[in-house]
Design a protein around this motif. Structure first.
Motif, PDB file in Angstrom:
ATOM      1  N   GLU A   1      14.441  -3.167  14.649  1.00 51.30           N
ATOM      2  CA  GLU A   1      13.306  -2.920  15.090  1.00 51.30           C
ATOM      3  C   GLU A   1      12.408  -2.240  14.317  1.00 51.30           C
ATOM      4  O   GLU A   1      12.566  -1.667  13.523  1.00 51.30           O
ATOM      5  CB  GLU A   1      13.411  -2.065  16.455  1.00 51.30           C
ATOM      6  CG  GLU A   1      14.446  -2.844  17.483  1.00 51.30           C
ATOM      7  CD  GLU A   1      14.500  -1.923  18.640  1.00 51.30           C
ATOM      8  OE1 GLU A   1      13.901  -0.729  18.656  1.00 51.30           O
ATOM      9  OE2 GLU A   1      14.987  -2.255  19.566  1.00 51.30           O
ATOM     10  N   ASN A   2      11.066  -2.648  14.379  1.00 51.49           N
ATOM     11  CA  ASN A   2       9.838  -2.024  13.676  1.00 51.49           C
ATOM     12  C   ASN A   2      10.025  -2.320  12.077  1.00 51.49           C
ATOM     13  O   ASN A   2       9.859  -1.385  11.364  1.00 51.49           O
ATOM     14  CB  ASN A   2       9.417  -0.713  13.992  1.00 51.49           C
ATOM     15  CG  ASN A   2       9.507  -0.455  15.624  1.00 51.49           C
ATOM     16  OD1 ASN A   2       8.636  -1.120  16.170  1.00 51.49           O
ATOM     17  ND2 ASN A   2       9.941   0.558  16.178  1.00 51.49           N
ATOM     18  N   VAL A   3      10.346  -3.619  11.782  1.00 47.57           N
ATOM     19  CA  VAL A   3      10.723  -3.935  10.206  1.00 47.57           C
ATOM     20  C   VAL A   3       9.366  -3.704   9.665  1.00 47.57           C
ATOM     21  O   VAL A   3       8.567  -4.267   9.776  1.00 47.57           O
ATOM     22  CB  VAL A   3      11.454  -5.080  10.136  1.00 47.57           C
ATOM     23  CG1 VAL A   3      11.854  -5.488   8.806  1.00 47.57           C
ATOM     24  CG2 VAL A   3      12.621  -5.068  11.015  1.00 47.57           C
ATOM     25  N   LYS A   4       9.403  -2.871   8.383  1.00 45.48           N
ATOM     26  CA  LYS A   4       8.371  -3.057   7.646  1.00 45.48           C
ATOM     27  C   LYS A   4       8.842  -3.122   6.220  1.00 45.48           C
ATOM     28  O   LYS A   4       9.599  -2.209   5.615  1.00 45.48           O
ATOM     29  CB  LYS A   4       7.653  -1.596   7.599  1.00 45.48           C
ATOM     30  CG  LYS A   4       6.264  -1.427   6.921  1.00 45.48           C
ATOM     31  CD  LYS A   4       5.752  -0.198   7.316  1.00 45.48           C
ATOM     32  CE  LYS A   4       4.166  -0.280   6.412  1.00 45.48           C
ATOM     33  NZ  LYS A   4       3.517   1.127   6.599  1.00 45.48           N
ATOM     34  N   ALA A   5       8.506  -4.092   5.253  1.00 45.58           N
ATOM     35  CA  ALA A   5       8.760  -4.393   4.148  1.00 45.58           C
ATOM     36  C   ALA A   5       7.547  -4.249   3.140  1.00 45.58           C
ATOM     37  O   ALA A   5       6.510  -4.563   3.353  1.00 45.58           O
ATOM     38  CB  ALA A   5       9.177  -5.708   3.944  1.00 45.58           C
ATOM     39  N   GLU A   6       7.685  -3.601   1.933  1.00 44.70           N
ATOM     40  CA  GLU A   6       6.437  -2.984   1.026  1.00 44.70           C
ATOM     41  C   GLU A   6       7.099  -3.146  -0.184  1.00 44.70           C
ATOM     42  O   GLU A   6       8.181  -2.787  -0.500  1.00 44.70           O
ATOM     43  CB  GLU A   6       5.969  -1.567   1.264  1.00 44.70           C
ATOM     44  CG  GLU A   6       5.209  -1.625   2.500  1.00 44.70           C
ATOM     45  CD  GLU A   6       4.555  -0.330   2.656  1.00 44.70           C
ATOM     46  OE1 GLU A   6       3.512  -0.298   3.388  1.00 44.70           O
ATOM     47  OE2 GLU A   6       4.969   0.622   2.107  1.00 44.70           O
ATOM     48  N   PRO A   7       6.298  -3.580  -1.463  1.00 42.73           N
ATOM     49  CA  PRO A   7       6.838  -3.280  -2.738  1.00 42.73           C
ATOM     50  C   PRO A   7       7.118  -1.780  -3.214  1.00 42.73           C
ATOM     51  O   PRO A   7       6.462  -0.932  -2.696  1.00 42.73           O
ATOM     52  CB  PRO A   7       5.415  -3.682  -3.552  1.00 42.73           C
ATOM     53  CG  PRO A   7       4.580  -4.359  -2.516  1.00 42.73           C
ATOM     54  CD  PRO A   7       4.868  -4.047  -1.171  1.00 42.73           C
ATOM     55  N   ALA A   8       8.152  -1.760  -3.647  1.00 41.31           N
ATOM     56  CA  ALA A   8       8.368  -0.314  -4.319  1.00 41.31           C
ATOM     57  C   ALA A   8       8.167  -0.132  -5.778  1.00 41.31           C
ATOM     58  O   ALA A   8       8.933  -0.840  -6.582  1.00 41.31           O
ATOM     59  CB  ALA A   8       9.882  -0.123  -4.221  1.00 41.31           C
ATOM     60  N   GLU A   9       7.069   0.206  -6.253  1.00 47.90           N
ATOM     61  CA  GLU A   9       6.618   0.199  -7.566  1.00 47.90           C
ATOM     62  C   GLU A   9       7.510   1.221  -8.323  1.00 47.90           C
ATOM     63  O   GLU A   9       8.203   2.095  -7.901  1.00 47.90           O
ATOM     64  CB  GLU A   9       5.158   0.749  -7.551  1.00 47.90           C
ATOM     65  CG  GLU A   9       4.275   0.136  -6.762  1.00 47.90           C
ATOM     66  CD  GLU A   9       4.123  -1.502  -7.379  1.00 47.90           C
ATOM     67  OE1 GLU A   9       4.303  -1.525  -8.400  1.00 47.90           O
ATOM     68  OE2 GLU A   9       3.714  -2.306  -6.538  1.00 47.90           O
ATOM     69  N   GLY A  10       7.761   0.909  -9.548  1.00 44.55           N
ATOM     70  CA  GLY A  10       8.345   1.658 -10.683  1.00 44.55           C
ATOM     71  C   GLY A  10       9.734   1.726 -10.580  1.00 44.55           C
ATOM     72  O   GLY A  10      10.387   2.518 -11.212  1.00 44.55           O
ATOM     73  N   ILE A  11      10.468   0.712  -9.788  1.00 41.78           N
ATOM     74  CA  ILE A  11      11.779   0.725  -9.958  1.00 41.78           C
ATOM     75  C   ILE A  11      12.228  -0.816 -10.588  1.00 41.78           C
ATOM     76  O   ILE A  11      12.254  -1.974  -9.877  1.00 41.78           O
ATOM     77  CB  ILE A  11      12.301   0.655  -8.449  1.00 41.78           C
ATOM     78  CG1 ILE A  11      11.891   2.074  -7.821  1.00 41.78           C
ATOM     79  CG2 ILE A  11      13.874   0.494  -8.367  1.00 41.78           C
ATOM     80  CD1 ILE A  11      12.276   2.130  -6.231  1.00 41.78           C
ATOM     81  N   GLY A  12      12.839  -0.592 -11.746  1.00 39.40           N
ATOM     82  CA  GLY A  12      13.217  -1.931 -12.358  1.00 39.40           C
ATOM     83  C   GLY A  12      12.016  -2.926 -12.634  1.00 39.40           C
ATOM     84  O   GLY A  12      10.966  -2.733 -12.605  1.00 39.40           O
ATOM     85  N   ASN A  13      12.269  -4.229 -12.711  1.00 44.00           N
ATOM     86  CA  ASN A  13      11.495  -5.400 -12.902  1.00 44.00           C
ATOM     87  C   ASN A  13      10.830  -5.733 -11.485  1.00 44.00           C
ATOM     88  O   ASN A  13       9.747  -6.236 -11.401  1.00 44.00           O
ATOM     89  CB  ASN A  13      12.088  -6.419 -13.625  1.00 44.00           C
ATOM     90  CG  ASN A  13      12.672  -5.925 -14.968  1.00 44.00           C
ATOM     91  OD1 ASN A  13      13.951  -6.094 -15.170  1.00 44.00           O
ATOM     92  ND2 ASN A  13      11.890  -5.933 -15.898  1.00 44.00           N
TER      93      ASN A  13
END
Length: 256
Positions: A160-172
């Motif tokens: 529930e309440n799924v939220k996806a965002e870019p995770a900067e600075g972690i690998g390519n």
């Protein structure tokens, strides 16, 4: 305040279902040669004829090995993310190909008497790819699985309440996916970090819950801690390969 063994067993059963270590895009191409299956003779002169385009050589995989998954995080990190971990050494996932698929998980129950208990569960999973003519370059294959793992996290059953965002600075590449899941009338707050560093894909799953009247964990803090741990895991991949590259030099005889 003491807890019975049966109580602890029931609480630990609230853990999220471990990620299945599956390699994407590894289907065989053996069925493509239909001529041989239809009894037709292959035209040797046609096969020898140049195509007019030089086939590009596939790039060599950047990483040749994976780190020990249960040592990819420092002990201090485990202590911070999983207080009162049942086994600080972690439980390694079963794999018959540790050079390409591996994982490790930790869980802990931090009891505070009448104030309840804080439950935490952490899992790191690794996939490594080589370049193969029939399947593509190592990085391309890793990117395909990276996208697959992001979608799997976003479509977790009961999320529930799924939220996806870019995770900067972690690998390519990196993506964070946060959501909540209700189990036995208790809200479990989950964070999944999916990262790709060249030909290696990593997922870090971290969730927490307040039990027996304890306050629910701060979801923003869970995400912050997961990001720190994910960066540490990505660094462990590079360190493991540097160590392997230096191994032959350390074993070679020294000049007199």
């Amino acid at each position: 305040m003491h807890r019975s063994a049966s109580r602890l067993t029931r609480v630990l059963a609230c853990a999220a279902v471990p990620v299945v270590l599956a390699v994407a895009g590894c289907s065989s191409d053996s069925g493509k040669d239909s001529d041989s299956g239809n009894g037709k003779k292959s035209d040797s002169s046609a096969s020898a004829k140049p195509s007019g385009k030089a086939s590009a050589a596939l790039e060599k995989a950047t990483y040749a090995t994976l780190p020990d998954p249960c040592k990819a995080l420092q002990t201090a990190t485990i202590d911070s993310l999983v207080p009162e971990a049942k086994d600080k050494n972690g439980a390694a996932a079963k794999s018959n190909d540790l050079a390409n698929r591996s994982g490790c998980a930790w869980n802990g129950l931090d009891e505070d008497g009448l104030k309840g208990s804080q439950y935490r569960w952490l899992q790191a999973s690794f996939w490594r790819y080589d370049s193969q003519a029939a399947l593509g370059s190592a990085d391309k294959r890793a990117e395909e699985n990276y996208n697959k793992q992001v979608e799997l996290a976003k479509t977790t059953q009961g999320a529930e309440n799924v939220k996806a965002e870019p995770a900067e600075g972690i690998g390519n590449q990196g993506t964070s996916v946060v959501y909540s899941v209700k189990k036995d009338n208790v809200d479990h707050f989950n964070t999944t970090i999916v990262a790709r560093t060249h030909n290696v894909v990593i997922t870090l799953d971290y969730n927490g819950a307040g039990l027996e009247g304890a306050a629910a964990p701060d979801q923003a803090k869970l995400l912050q801690d997961a990001m720190v741990a994910a960066k540490e895991i990505v660094a462990s991949v590079e360190a493991a390969n540097q160590q392997q590259a230096q191994q032959p030099q350390s074993e070679s005889p020294q000049p007199q």
